[in-house]
Design a protein around this motif. Structure first.
Motif: not given
Length: 194
Positions: A103-109
């Motif tokens: 998921r880190a590739g989709e959102s910097l959060l």
């Protein structure tokens, strides 16, 4: 003074590796065999940790397999629940790392969450390395706290052992299938020597 201690520990590591390579291979194979029923990971880790502690103290075992099996039987009841906990935590934290990492590739959060999960895994790994050594020594009271204290007290050696483990896992992944013999030969015993 601290650097001399680390160099002495590193020298001991290579001396044990040189003198006991065949015994280490046998211990590693025995560890893998006793882990075939995955549920016995705890007793197998405790027995291997006890054998590595004896080697690190300079007590070169004449019959490492017999000593390993003796420790495996002695620590079975105490180490079995800790092995199950280790497996469950490994599954949960490994899946969390994969999920947050993807998921880190989709959102910097998700980048800090992924980083915190990785730090948690490494921290827990360090504690568990010491926990199984304590189980092999027969320690029963307040085991997790004592393992955390040992990991913090020996932070340098703990980090080196984790680094060796991570590098070996990375090499196995990068060079698979040529690297398949590594875990069978000495892949599990090397980090325990530190």
């Amino acid at each position: 003074k601290e650097d001399k201690k680390r160099l002495a520990a590193l020298g001991t590591f290579f001396e044990i590796l040189r003198e006991s390579l065949w015994g280490l291979v046998k211990l590693n194979l025995l560890f893998l065999l006793t882990c075939l029923p995955v549920i016995t990971l705890g007793p197998a880790l405790a027995a291997l940790s006890g054998c590595m502690a004896k080697l690190a103290q300079g007590d070169l075992l004449e019959q490492p397999c017999r000593f390993y099996l003796k420790l495996f039987r002695q620590s079975f009841r105490r180490a079995l629940p800790w092995g199950i906990v280790t497996l469950l935590l490994g599954i949960i934290m490994g899946n969390a790392l994969l999920y947050y990492g993807s998921r880190a590739g989709e959102s910097l959060l998700f980048i800090p969450i992924t980083s915190l999960t990785l730090v948690g895994i490494l921290f827990l790994w360090g504690i568990l390395m010491h926990l199984f050594f304590l189980l092999a020594d027969g320690v029963q009271d307040d085991l997790f706290r004592k393992a955390a204290f040992h990991a913090a007290q020996r932070m340098g050696q703990t980090l080196i052992a984790i680094l060796i483990s991570v590098l070996m896992l990375g090499a196995q992944y990068a060079f698979f299938p040529a690297s398949a013999p590594i875990p069978v030969m000495i892949g599990i015993v090397l980090p325990a020597l530190v």
